[in-house]
Design a protein around this motif. Structure first.
Motif, mmCIF file in Angstrom:
data_model
loop_
_atom_site.group_PDB
_atom_site.id
_atom_site.type_symbol
_atom_site.label_atom_id
_atom_site.label_comp_id
_atom_site.label_asym_id
_atom_site.label_seq_id
_atom_site.Cartn_x
_atom_site.Cartn_y
_atom_site.Cartn_z
ATOM 1 N N TRP A 146 15.823 -27.564 -43.938
ATOM 2 C CA TRP A 146 16.296 -28.918 -43.668
ATOM 3 C C TRP A 146 17.573 -28.982 -42.827
ATOM 4 N N PRO A 147 18.579 -28.130 -43.033
ATOM 5 C CA PRO A 147 19.763 -28.243 -42.167
ATOM 6 C C PRO A 147 19.423 -28.151 -40.682
ATOM 7 N N ARG A 148 18.529 -27.262 -40.343
ATOM 8 C CA ARG A 148 18.155 -27.126 -38.928
ATOM 9 C C ARG A 148 17.285 -28.288 -38.476
ATOM 10 N N MET A 149 16.356 -28.714 -39.315
ATOM 11 C CA MET A 149 15.539 -29.882 -38.994
ATOM 12 C C MET A 149 16.427 -31.104 -38.798
ATOM 13 N N ARG A 150 17.364 -31.299 -39.723
ATOM 14 C CA ARG A 150 18.251 -32.450 -39.628
ATOM 15 C C ARG A 150 19.074 -32.406 -38.349
ATOM 16 N N GLY A 151 19.488 -31.192 -37.939
ATOM 17 C CA GLY A 151 20.239 -31.064 -36.701
ATOM 18 C C GLY A 151 19.449 -31.542 -35.495
ATOM 19 N N VAL A 152 18.177 -31.172 -35.438
ATOM 20 C CA VAL A 152 17.314 -31.619 -34.333
ATOM 21 C C VAL A 152 17.097 -33.129 -34.392
ATOM 22 N N LEU A 153 16.876 -33.653 -35.580
ATOM 23 C CA LEU A 153 16.643 -35.086 -35.732
ATOM 24 C C LEU A 153 17.895 -35.894 -35.389
#
Length: 324
Positions: A146-153
């Protein structure tokens, strides 16, 4: 063709959000149609190993006809940048009748799978069981990413906000997706599902745009009674699972050094320090030092998006990378 009619007030109330709950729900489709979601296959491979003995058969049964997911799992979040626990609490408060109706709407007349059919007879108990199962599923296969997904989002949110500031609604909608067009107060989506042809008045309800990692094409709620929400593929989805650094820049390496040149090449889209550190296999502290130098040189810029600080190349950085 689906058309959303927006008046001036609707445009003023257009918002951008992300939803970890929606990502969890949409990710269920990857297990059923892995080759349709080629960009997400690296996640699926890691998720298969991480799932262990957790049985997600009931969750997979929620995916209906045409990859539909029940609206109660993909609706508007209460906060533009919510955490998963808060959204899961919202699921636990869904009226049992709505939960059952949303599931049947996703099935589009198809009989419910056996694992789901019995639960629909007691929707309140089914709701609680689904919430518990979603929590376990999130912890096992999504929370680590999630931290990386959230960064992209969040990078996508920043990009869209900048587009809106520079060119208004026309520029905001211009590159959301090839299937989306904006013209004369009408947002058109060239989709045949969930509605083959319908015009939805947005008036008074505002429009919410939601970038997502686990989608290939834009989508709307199954019910036209739901508050208008358009989900669309976030920019840079492929980088979520990327681990190897990009190819080393040529002359630029000699000019600014390999770490800074590689870092500049990584910034094809806005990214956080943590995301960049993961991609490059270095510490966030090292990335921060190089970013500070690049920022002082006018090659990158930074902006806050929710809880994150996002870095992006400036026009000067783009020109330097192209030239060298």
């Amino acid at each position: 063709m689906i058309e959303l009619r927006l008046d001036v007030e609707d445009l003023a109330d257009t918002r951008l959000v992300i939803s970890p709950l929606a990502e969890a729900a949409l990710s269920l489709r990857i297990w059923l149609l892995p080759h349709y979601y080629a960009l997400q296959l690296p996640w699926l491979r890691s998720a298969t190993a991480a799932l262990g003995d957790l049985d997600i058969g009931l969750l997979l049964a929620l995916v209906g006809t045409h990859r539909a997911v029940p609206d109660f799992l993909t609706g508007r979040p209460d906060d533009p940048l919510p955490d998963f626990a808060a959204e899961l609490d919202r699921v636990r408060r869904v009226p049992p009748g709505k939960l059952a109706a949303d599931i049947r709407a996703a099935l589009q007349g198809r009989p419910a799978p056996a694992v789901l059919a019995a639960g629909l007879e007691r929707p309140a108990r089914l709701r609680d069981h689904l919430a518990d199962l979603l929590a376990a599923y999130w912890d096992a296969v999504l929370a680590p990413h999630w931290p990386r997904m959230r960064g992209v989002l969040e990078a996508d949110l920043l990009y869209r906000a900048q587009r809106l500031a520079r060119g208004g609604a026309r520029l905001l909608f211009a590159d959301l997706d090839p299937a989306i067009r904006w013209r004369s107060g009408m947002l058109s989506l060239d989709l045949s599902y969930p509605h083959p042809e319908v015009r939805i008045p947005v008036t008074g309800r505002g429009l919410v745009l939601m970038p997502a990692v686990f989608v290939r094409t834009p989508s709307l709620p199954l019910s036209t009674d739901e508050p208008p929400l358009v989900s669309y593929p976030a920019r840079g989805v492929a980088t979520v699972w990327e681990t190897a650094p990009p190819a080393r820049p040529g002359v630029l390496t000699d000019l600014v050094g390999r770490p800074k040149a590689t870092l500049l090449a990584c910034l094809d889209g806005p990214a956080t320090t943590t995301d960049l550190a993961r991609r490059l296999g270095v510490t966030p502290g090292a990335v921060s030092q190089h970013l500070a130098v690049l920022r002082d040189a006018g090659l990158v810029t930074r902006a806050r998006a929710g809880r994150s600080v996002l870095y992006a190349r400036t026009p000067l950085g783009d020109r330097l990378l192209r030239t060298c």
